[in-house]
Design a protein around this motif. Structure first.
Motif, short mmCIF file in Angstrom:
data_model
loop_
_atom_site.label_atom_id
_atom_site.label_comp_id
_atom_site.label_asym_id
_atom_site.label_seq_id
_atom_site.Cartn_x
_atom_site.Cartn_y
_atom_site.Cartn_z
N PRO A 32 0.84 -1.20 0.00
CA PRO A 32 0.00 0.00 0.00
C PRO A 32 0.87 1.26 0.00
O PRO A 32 2.09 1.17 0.10
N ASN A 33 0.23 2.43 -0.10
CA ASN A 33 0.97 3.69 0.02
C ASN A 33 1.66 3.74 1.37
O ASN A 33 1.18 3.16 2.35
N LEU A 34 2.78 4.45 1.43
CA LEU A 34 3.44 4.64 2.72
C LEU A 34 2.52 5.43 3.64
O LEU A 34 1.68 6.22 3.20
N GLU A 35 2.71 5.22 4.93
CA GLU A 35 1.85 5.87 5.93
C GLU A 35 2.21 7.34 6.09
O GLU A 35 3.38 7.72 6.02
N VAL A 36 1.19 8.14 6.33
CA VAL A 36 1.42 9.56 6.61
C VAL A 36 2.10 9.70 7.97
O VAL A 36 1.73 9.02 8.93
N ASN A 37 3.13 10.54 8.03
CA ASN A 37 3.79 10.83 9.30
C ASN A 37 3.26 12.17 9.80
O ASN A 37 3.58 13.22 9.26
N ASP A 38 2.42 12.11 10.81
CA ASP A 38 1.75 13.32 11.30
C ASP A 38 2.74 14.37 11.79
O ASP A 38 2.47 15.56 11.75
N ASN A 39 3.87 13.90 12.27
CA ASN A 39 4.84 14.84 12.81
C ASN A 39 5.76 15.41 11.74
O ASN A 39 6.62 16.24 12.04
N PRO A 202 5.45 37.48 3.20
CA PRO A 202 4.86 38.60 3.94
C PRO A 202 3.38 38.41 4.24
O PRO A 202 2.82 39.17 5.00
N THR A 203 2.75 37.43 3.65
CA THR A 203 1.31 37.29 3.85
C THR A 203 0.92 35.99 4.52
O THR A 203 -0.24 35.78 4.81
N GLY A 204 1.89 35.10 4.74
CA GLY A 204 1.53 33.81 5.29
C GLY A 204 0.99 32.87 4.23
O GLY A 204 0.41 31.84 4.54
N ALA A 205 1.18 33.23 2.96
CA ALA A 205 0.74 32.35 1.87
C ALA A 205 1.52 31.04 1.93
O ALA A 205 0.98 29.98 1.63
N THR A 206 2.77 31.13 2.33
CA THR A 206 3.54 29.93 2.60
C THR A 206 3.68 29.83 4.11
O THR A 206 4.29 30.66 4.74
N LEU A 207 3.04 28.81 4.63
CA LEU A 207 2.97 28.65 6.08
C LEU A 207 3.71 27.38 6.46
O LEU A 207 3.55 26.36 5.81
N PHE A 208 4.52 27.46 7.50
CA PHE A 208 5.29 26.31 7.94
C PHE A 208 4.58 25.64 9.11
O PHE A 208 3.87 26.29 9.87
N GLY A 209 4.78 24.33 9.26
CA GLY A 209 4.18 23.64 10.39
C GLY A 209 4.31 22.15 10.22
O GLY A 209 4.94 21.67 9.29
N THR A 210 3.69 21.40 11.14
CA THR A 210 3.67 19.95 10.93
C THR A 210 2.51 19.63 9.99
O THR A 210 1.56 20.40 9.88
#
Lengths: 329, 383, 379, 476
Positions: A32-39, A202-210
């Protein structure tokens, strides 16, 4: 052996191979597809927030120490038109008709970012013969190791987004792709920083996170009522450096990267359908999983080839020995 | 053009030289400059110069009303360009009523105003400074016992043209910000059907007012206006399009706080909330306070907050991000289909590829022919 | 006892000089590639990382070099000794084909100075089809050298070594069958991960390896016919048409199997309609299918089959069909997305032509100086 | 008894009317009324704290810098921030420039033209006054307006535009001066000094600042003919009209202090005492505002134009229940300027002392500004940064040209919960409070001789203008 038998044999062998491969086509489903890593860390690109300033492009080049792409004689600004050995991310525009209204499909325009999507089940990693591309277990980032790379560019063919790019113009070129600013010598993520592009945006159009946070944020946004005021975070979603308020646009109810080809850690939302923004026609099943399914059925632990080799050796030896007809010398 | 003297056909400017205390050359140069900024021809500059120099009786009378305001527009007028605006203004027009600048005081002046309005019915220029509150019948702004609402309507009756000077007069300005406690409105809003020229800005640039008045004096009509009734020559372009920091925006270089490294280097102020991308005004080219050398808000490092733009100034928070209305040059963005390397097909390569394939086929056919012609020397054994 | 002899004769023929010139030109461009980078010579780009160097030199080149594989199958697995006379030239052609494929892979390899990384077990990614292809091809080149080494050994007269070699040769012959089966099928598997970029008419997913190995065998048998015919036309020699005709029948049989599987799969996947869509892909598909079917019509009739000229045409048609199949899948109908395009540059084509020319030159030299051809009947 | 309504006043900021009860050719009682309301406090509620910097300056087009300074200092105090030293100097320069411009504008455009009226035509100086000070026509405006323009260039260089800048931020200024800017500032300042010495005073500034008593002042005035400097011209008129006896008030004087303590905070009650801002309260008894007497930090601003007994929109701020006068005179008094102290002791607060206070302050400011320009450390930051707490109350107090200006701020969860502004003219033009005590102007008008049929008594004009009223600030 008569010729008829030979023909039969030849076709019979083919039939046997067919059966083998047929069997493999069944078992191909097994992987199957690899599992999503939430972190896993990722980014959310909200096309409706993007103003096309290209700060992300400039910052990316600064962080990754890459030169601007100059094509005209103006030499006034970076003229990168697409990803390349000199460009890890690029802002492109969708235009239709008069291109007056932002985020409208008809007679409108919209921005779209191109950069590595950091697939959950990446084709490039699956395809690379020498493990130059790897998934970082902790962060989910797809990294590239030039010391291992032989430059076969299979990763480029295997990437549904055409992300990895080879420096064709260099004597000793290498593949370049976004590594979320976490490659050796930069290591922004390991230092607790966010990616350069997310920081510069400058607008948060690219947002970083998990990935988990970002997916929640994306779901929240696409569920909002158009016209309502929403307080958009900027920078790192887990500790936004600032917010800005803006009326909610008419989002398409589609989070690119939630499921496509096993999902991606960099996700996009937009008010334009993604095929218009140049996203490829992908289904939920990843090509990597299908490819590996076939490959593993045929070659897992080299069992099948080993047995085949033993059988073939026996047959060849018998044929050489028994009637000498097959002898070469 | 500025260096070449205008051909005025021997018009006598000695009188205006005396009145304004400037040389003929300076005066003409000034008129040429104004005409150029209005997008007018050299002949218009001459017409303008002549109109200014013309006899005082040709001057249109002006009634100047103050509503809810801070006198900012008048203040900005008082420090205008050479030849000193106060001279030029007083020379061009007959300022029959102006509350802040008037000599007299009290009801006497009010009477004078009414007299002038009656005598010059249909001829005078009405200038409105400040917003007009309409809530509770306009009681929040009264002059000599009458509401501004009433005064404005009354004065508009016989006006040849109406100029709303400043954001307050144009669309309500600062006091119209939510919750708009006094129901402040712009001049146009309380004078439906009447053409009002808006010169928004907080404060507005005096040159924009002056240019409009000059145009009116010279040609007897108002300059071309945009959809919001602003003179096109002044409000035709976004601040963002003319801003000297624009290259930094295009390169994605932003100041993130006042005084940081990027801020000192003059990076774009977008991230600090600059509303230049959605505000139409000519601040970047006119600047302020007649100092030169980058003296205007963005020039001293603080973001434009859209003071002249209805719906932006006093409506969007100072540090909220602007919508970027247009993008110039539009072709600097690659389209979705744009790719970095695109060499196309070279005809030579096509020919060569074809030749190679053709050679392979040709050689095969030749060989086939040759093989066919070779006499069978061995029948072989075919089981 | 040897019935193999060098053909002998002048080496510096006009043909030889012609190909030498092409080689010289290509060497110039190859040098340019190594000094200024691939971009200075080839038109490959972000969407088309693989141009004719990979697709022709490696993918098709090795397909065309499957003669040795096909004959090894025939002679050693099915024990048809009478085809033995064809083995040596076929092995030689295979050796050149693969060696040059390997060489092509080196100058197409972006980081060629690190090519040894693929040999280092700690780098191996077992999920990678490319790894398998790379290793199998490398190994197979060695196997081919060993299989062909008796020729050299005979030339230098090292009888002792030949004896030793005879004892273990069976193992290498078995490998010589196994390895091509593996990597030729994997050349098909490689298409799976490219997903949507492969035209639906060629993207048959898990059936890719099967179709690929079938085309390899078809091309292998065809190239044997082609080479034998060409050699005869060029150098004369015994008439091997009857032998070749049988190989042609086998190839056509495999071809029918190939077409049957392909159409069934396309039918199951619901893509048959695309064949007549009228676009570029459908046209290429039809040409390809036509090239496959022409030889069937020729070989079906015994009179045609026994006509060496017709047989050669049938073989060439199948070679073209097999090559076109791979060209189509990997290049002609390959679509990485809107905006990308690829057509090889002059220099790029010259390099490929140079590789082909080297192969021809070396073949000419070796068959003239070494005991490759079987000259039993006429000697 | 007759009732006279004077107004609307021209040449003042905003709308002002004064009602006078006249008995025996004397003003018996005065009611000062302002009629413009815009609702700044209501507008500011709910806005982001930073927006105070956008809205507050718009209260007034002539003291917008002071409003900015007060707003930024309220925000700074809320954030517990230190101003960058360069930013402090730049802010001080801006503030001083505006004060200077206001003082001179007041003198040349608002105050002096009243002496060019026909009423004074038969005075020995009448004709000269008309020639020099007639509004918009007198020769003074032909040299003052260019000088003013020149002066305001300083604000341009440091703050981008005037009025209404955003350059003044809590941590300093957005403008980072370079050497070129500094040279420009120095050259403007030298022009200003030249203008003051040649036209305004007709003497060296240092000589003016050495005058320390009423006697010295007037003997200086007598040294030269009255045409030598407009200050001297004014002193001659003041002498002939005995302006030191006109528009007297007997209340205390107050200054919030400014320029980082250079002009200190305090209250004048015959001598300088300490000011406790907690004792400030706004009385709404006769103001058309709803609510009871409160400290500004708890204040509200909701107008009710039909309120009984209310006759103005202006509130009545009181210090510890007492009326105080604010302005340049009060400021210099508390800052210990010898001449002003002497004037205070001699005749208290009156038209003369208020005008002299302004001009002395102008002279003083120029000398101080010259020192500030030298203090810039170009390479160091002009702005510091801080974070707004979730909930905080703070006050920003400064001195505008016209007197004490305070902004009381309450922030909660990133929004302005309450914003109250008490401006100088609110103090000076305040109506009666709950105990019926009049504000400074109202009491200054009491006892003024007015001829019954005089529609527009010029003395009333002098008195009203001597406070340099800014009505748009008063009610906002």
């Amino acid at each position: 052996m008569k010729r008829r038998e030979f023909l039969k044999g030849a076709l019979g062998t083919s039939a046997a191979t067919v059966c083998g491969v047929m069997a493999s086509s069944k078992t191909a489903e097994a992987r199957p597809n690899l599992e999503v890593n939430d972190n896993a860390v990722g980014m959310l690109y909200d096309s409706t927030l993007c103003v096309g300033c290209k700060a992300c492009v400039a910052k990316c080049k600064e962080v990754n120490d890459m030169s601007p792409v100059i094509e005209s004689k103006l030499e006034a600004w970076d003229e990168a038109r697409d990803l390349s050995g000199d460009t890890l991310n690029v802002i492109k525009v969708y235009k239709n008709g008069t291109a007056k209204t932002k985020d409208a499909e008809t007679d409108g325009f919209a921005f779209e970012k191109r950069s590595c999507m950091h697939c959950v089940d990446p084709g490039c990693v699956s395809a690379c013969p020498v493990t130059a591309l790897e998934i970082q277990q902790k962060t989910g980032i797809i990294t590239y190791n030039p010391d291992a790379c032989i430059g076969c560019r299979t990763c480029m063919t295997a990437c549904p987004y055409n992300v990895p790019q080879f420096e064709y113009d260099k004597t000793f070129g290498q593949i370049h792709k976004c590594q979320m600013c976490n490659q050796k010598g930069v290591e922004r993520i390991d230092k607790g920083q966010m990616t350069g592009c997310a920081e510069a945006c400058p607008t948060g159009a690219t947002l970083f996170g998990t990935r988990k946070q970002l997916l929640e944020e994306a779901k929240r946004r696409t569920a909002l009522k158009p016209g309502d005021i929403y307080n958009y975070p900027m920078g790192d979603l887990s500790k936004p450096d600032s917010y800005h308020e803006k009326p909610v646009p008419n989002y398409k109810d589609h989070i690119w990267g939630e499921k496509e080809a096993g999902g991606t850690n960099v996700m996009h939302i937009s008010s334009i359908s993604f095929d218009k923004l140049g996203m490829p026609p992908l289904e939920e099943r990843s090509y990597a999983s299908m490819s590996e399914g076939v490959q593993h059925t045929l070659y897992s632990y080299l069992a099948l080839p080993a047995v085949a080799l033993a059988g073939l050796s026996f047959v060849v030896k018998r044929n050489i020995d028994s009637d000498g007809e097959g002898g070469d010398s | 053009m500025a260096e070449q003297e205008l051909d005025t056909g021997g018009f006598d400017f000695s009188e205006v030289e005396k009145r304004l205390g400037v040389t003929r050359r300076t005066f003409l140069k000034y008129c040429a400059g104004v005409a150029a900024s209005l997008g007018l021809s050299t002949s218009s500059a001459v017409a303008m110069a002549k109109a200014i120099a013309a006899k005082p009786q040709m001057r249109p009378p002006v009634i100047w009303l103050h509503g809810q305001e801070c006198t900012g527009p008048t203040e900005s007028l008082l420090r205008s360009e050479q030849p000193s605006l106060e001279h030029l203004l007083l020379d061009m027009i007959s300022l029959d009523y102006h509350q802040t600048l008037d000599t007299g005081a009290g009801h006497k002046v009010e009477e004078l105003k009414k007299k002038s309005m009656k005598e010059n019915h249909g001829k005078y220029l009405l200038v409105v400074e400040g917003a007009i509150p309409v809530k509770d019948d306009g009681v929040y702004c009264k002059i000599a016992g009458e509401t501004m609402l009433h005064i404005t309507k009354e004065a508009a009756e016989g006006a040849a043209a109406i100029v709303a000077f400043g954001s307050c007069a144009s669309w309500g300005g600062v006091q119209s910000a939510s919750p708009n406690p006094t129901g402040a409105k712009g001049t146009q809003a309380v004078l439906p059907g009447k053409p009002v020229v808006n010169i928004p800005g907080c404060p507005p640039n005096p040159a924009n007012f002056l240019g409009t008045v000059l145009y009116f004096v010279t040609f007897g009509k108002l300059p071309p206006l945009d959809q919001q009734n602003r003179p096109k020559w002044a409000y035709g372009r976004l601040i963002h399009e003319n801003c000297y920091r624009r290259p930094h925006f295009d390169a994605g270089r932003f100041a993130t706080e006042f005084g940081d490294e990027g801020h000192k280097l003059g990076y774009c102020l977008y991230k600090l909330g600059c509303k230049g991308p959605e505000t139409y005004n000519n601040c970047p080219s006119l600047e302020f306070n007649n100092v030169g050398g980058g003296v205007w808000p963005i020039g001293v490092g603080h973001p434009c907050f859209g003071c002249s733009e209805e719906g932006i100034g006093f409506n969007k928070p100072m540090f909220a991000l602007a919508n970027v209305e247009t993008h110039t040059p539009p072709n600097s963005f690659p389209t979705i289909e744009d790719r970095q390397q695109d060499t196309g097909i070279s005809p030579t390569a096509a020919a060569l590829g074809g030749a190679a394939a053709g050679a392979a086929i040709g050689a095969s056919l030749m060989a086939a022919k040759k093989v066919g012609n070779t006499p069978e020397s061995d029948s072989g054994s075919d089981g | 006892m040897s019935t193999y002899k060098p053909i002998g004769g002048r080496i510096l023929t006009p043909t030889f000089i012609f190909f030498s010139i092409i080689v010289a030109i290509s060497i110039y461009f190859m040098a340019q590639r190594f000094i200024y980078g691939m971009g200075s010579v080839a038109n490959i780009n972000g969407g088309f990382p693989w141009g004719i160097w990979v697709v022709y030199d490696v993918i098709i080149g090795t397909g065309l070099a499957c003669g040795g594989y096909a004959l090894a199958f025939t002679v050693y697995v099915f024990n048809k000794g009478k085809y033995h006379p064809l083995v040596r030239p076929a092995l030689l052609a295979s050796l050149f084909g693969y060696a040059l494929g390997g060489f092509g892979a080196i100058f197409d390899m972006g980081r060629w100075w690190q090519f040894y990384n693929i040999m280092l077990p700690w780098n191996w990614n077992f999920n990678s089809v490319m790894l398998e292809v790379g290793l199998c091809v490398s190994l197979y080149i060695i196997v081919l050298i060993i299989e062909f080494s008796p020729v050299f050994l005979e030339k230098i007269g090292a009888q002792g070594l030949i004896k030793v070699l005879d004892k273990v040769l069976f193992f290498f012959i078995a490998l010589g069958v196994l390895l091509p089966t593996m990597h030729q099928s994997s050349l098909g598997s490689m298409l799976i991960i490219m997903g949507y970029k492969i035209d639906p008419l060629w993207q048959v997913m898990q059936f890719q390896p099967l179709l690929a190995v079938l085309t390899a065998l078809i091309m292998g048998y065809s190239i044997v016919i082609f080479e034998a015919s060409f050699s005869k036309a060029s150098f004369g020699g015994p008439n091997e048409t009857p032998l070749l005709a049988v190989l042609g029948k086998v190839a056509v049989g495999l071809m029918f199997a190939f077409l049957a599987i392909r159409f069934v799969v396309l039918g199951v996947q619901g893509k048959l309609g695309l064949i007549f869509a009228g676009d570029f892909s459908s046209l290429m598909f039809l040409i390809e299918t036509a090239l496959f079917i022409i030889p069937a019509l020729i070989i079906a009739l015994p009179s045609q089959r026994q006509n060496p000229s017709k047989l050669l045409i049938a073989a060439v048609s199948m070679l073209f069909a097999g090559a076109l199949y791979r060209f189509n899948a990997f290049l002609f109908t390959y679509d990485p997305g809107p905006g990308y395009s690829y057509f090889p540059s002059v220099s790029e084509i010259m390099v490929t032509l140079g590789v082909i020319s080297i192969e021809i030159l070396a073949y000419l030299v070796i068959v003239k100086t070494m005991p490759v051809f079987h000259r039993g009947e006429h000697a | 008894m007759t009732r006279l309504i004077v107004g609307p006043f021209n040449r003042v900021e905003g709308d002002l009317e004064v009602k006078l009860d006249i008995k025996d050719d004397q003003v018996e009682a005065a009611w000062v009324s302002s009629s413009l309301y815009r609702g700044f406090e209501q507008i500011l509620e709910g806005k982001t704290p930073g927006d105070a910097l956008v809205f507050a300056p718009r209260i007034c087009g002539i003291c917008s810098i002071s409003q900015s300074v007060a707003a930024s200092s309220a925000l700074r105090n809320a954030m517990g921030l230190e101003q960058a030293p360069n930013g402090l100097l730049a802010t001080n320069l801006l503030s001083a420039t505006e004060n200077l411009a206001d003082h001179l504008t007041h003198f040349y455009l608002f105050f002096m033209p009243d002496f060019a009226r026909d009423t004074y035509g038969d005075q020995p100086w009448g004709e000269a006054a008309q020639k020099r000070f007639k509004a918009m026509q007198g020769e003074a405006s032909s040299y003052f307006l260019p000088a003013r323009k020149n002066l305001l260039q300083l604000i341009g260089i440091l703050a981008g535009k005037w009025p209404h800048t955003l350059a003044i931020q809590p941590g300093g200024t957005t403008k980072t001066l370079d050497q070129g800017d500094r040279v420009r500032v120095i050259s403007v300042l030298s022009e200003i000094r030249r203008f003051l010495e040649e036209k305004v005073f007709g003497d060296k500034l240092e000589a003016i600042l050495e005058l320390s008593s009423f006697g010295e002042l007037f003997s200086w005035a007598d040294n030269q003919p009255m045409e030598q400097g407009d200050f001297r011209f004014f002193l001659k008129i003041a002498q002939s009209l005995a302006l030191e006896e006109v528009g007297k008030t007997s209340c205390d004087a107050m200054s919030y202090g400014t320029y980082d303590g250079l002009f200190p905070q305090g209250v004048w009650r015959g001598e300088v005492g300490k000011l406790d801002p907690q004792l400030i309260a706004e009385d709404l008894t006769h103001s058309m505002m709803i609510g009871d007497t409160r400290h500004p930090s708890q204040g509200e601003t909701f107008p009710d134009l039909d309120k009984a007994d209310a006759y103005t929109l202006c509130k009545a701020p009181r210090l510890d229940g007492k009326v105080v006068e604010v302005g340049a005179y009060a400021r210099q008094l508390i800052a210990g300027q010898p001449l002003i102290i002497n004037l205070a002791h001699k005749s208290g607060s009156n038209v003369l002392s208020r005008v002299v206070g302004r001009l002395i302050e102008a002279a003083r400011l120029v000398t101080i500004m010259e020192e500030w320009v030298d203090g810039f450390k170009i390479k160091e930051p002009f702005c510091s940064h801080g974070k707004m707490p979730d909930e905080v109350e703070a006050v920003g107090m400064t001195e505008a040209a016209r007197g004490s200006l305070g902004h009381w701020l309450h922030v909660r969860e990133g929004r302005i919960e309450n914003y109250q502004i008490v401006s100088p003219t609110t103090w000076n033009f305040s109506p009666r409070d709950s105990s019926g005590i009049s504000g400074p102007l109202e009491s200054a008008l009491v006892g003024v001789p007015v001829i019954a049929d005089e529609k527009n008594p010029v003395v009333v004009q002098h008195i009203v203008r001597s406070f340099d009223p800014c009505m748009v600030c008063t009610v906002h």
